[in-house]
Write an enzyme that holds these catalytic residues in place. Sequence first.
Site, PDB file in Angstrom:
ATOM      1  N   SER A 316       0.812  -1.216   0.000  1.00 26.43           N
ATOM      2  CA  SER A 316       0.000   0.000   0.000  1.00 26.43           C
ATOM      3  C   SER A 316       0.846   1.267   0.000  1.00 26.43           C
ATOM      4  CB  SER A 316      -0.900   0.019   1.242  1.00 26.43           C
ATOM      5  OG  SER A 316      -1.787  -1.076   1.258  1.00 26.43           O
ATOM      6  N   HIS A 378      -7.446  -0.020   6.012  1.00 29.47           N
ATOM      7  CA  HIS A 378      -7.015  -1.391   6.275  1.00 29.47           C
ATOM      8  C   HIS A 378      -7.035  -1.724   7.762  1.00 29.47           C
ATOM      9  CE1 HIS A 378      -6.085  -2.387   2.182  1.00 29.47           C
ATOM     10  NE2 HIS A 378      -5.345  -1.309   2.041  1.00 29.47           N
TER      11      HIS A 378
END
Length: 439
Positions: A316, A378
């Site tokens: 990410s 997340h």
Amino acid sequence: MAALRPGLDTPAPASATAPRSTGERLKATLRRHPEALSPRALRRVLSELQAVVDPRVSEVEGARLARAFADWYAKAPADERRDCWLLVSEQFAPDAAQVKAAREQYEAALGTPEEAQAEIRLRRAFMSPRTRLLQRFAGYPEGMRFLVDLRAQLLPQLKSDRRLLPLDAELEGLFSTWFDVGFLELQRISWDSPASLVEKLIQYEAVHDIRSWADVKNRLDSDRRCYGFFHPRLPGEPLIFVEVALMDRMADSITPLLDEAGPPSDLVRATTAIFYSISNTQPGLRGVSFGDSLIKRVVETLKAEFPRLKTFATLSPIPSLRAWMNKRAPAELMAALDDPLALGPKSPQRAQLLAWAGRYLAREMDRGRPCDPVARFHLGNGARVERLNWAADPSPKGLKQSFGLMVNYLYDLKRLDKHRAMLARGEIPIAGAIEDLYG
């Protein structure tokens, strides 16, 4: 005497500060700057909206009237659309007197046999004509598309005009029901999918821009998977999609994943699924969460196809790192980070950058939530901060946002609930390697 401005019915009073409500405008004769619709036109629009929601009108006729209004709205200038939003927000609100009476009856009934019935009356009083109006618009085939697009146009105006907040809240509440994951279908998007759908992936990709058809083929073929959530009222339109790379290790760089000429992974040996891009496609559905359910459904689907998969993680970006450090890190360090890719493994500035990034991901909270928007997503889904990766995104965008750093968030399927509970207590779940960076 002030001269009339072209296209306006009356000059703007020099002392005017607050805009008139739609109630005031509906009773007026003349329009004021910068009002778009004249009082007469505003009354006509209100009459058409009231006809849509008229209880004497059938569902079929109500949907037909809604569609006719939507056709006019599609051709209307932006300022006239805004007047429509104001009408729906202010003129279709719950009846204040009914709400007050129902609330008083409910409070008086607490603890008595009449409490349940009083609660029902209170709930009904809070149901606004606005809800029924929006339901009528959703009743014709393209109505859901109309409402989602309407909210996308509305959202940027909320800060400047708080009168629109009730309409936005009503739409978000309805969308949360209409787009509940129980009504969504998970579909794999592959190179064999219709070209129109593949083109939408290119259009909506928000993390790593798709540069060519060869690039998109690389992301959809062979050792890759792409899945999206779809709603039956928005056919062929993914609401959110995730791109996955199947590997034999946790990825530490985006470059090989985006390399169109790179060799594919051996799917027989794949043990790790890397979620390297997640994109929401509909701005009008902001606040409606699909991501948690999407990842869970994709994990279940992948495990069924590839039983050897044991590790599920992301690669990410850290989009707000540089902006955060600009406000806090020493100026001499920021100057030394002009070319982070030139810093060697033993460079003190490299160690300092990793320490600042580790602290940012593991410690920094804003109103009880992680500062970084990707981290919020997340970690809110139950992942933990697992590993920082140096020079993982050497693109201009990656260097601008986070000095080329990327992070792995690990989805440990047995600890998702534990991690969410930690986050609710204000504690960010992290691996020991992250804590060692700044400890």
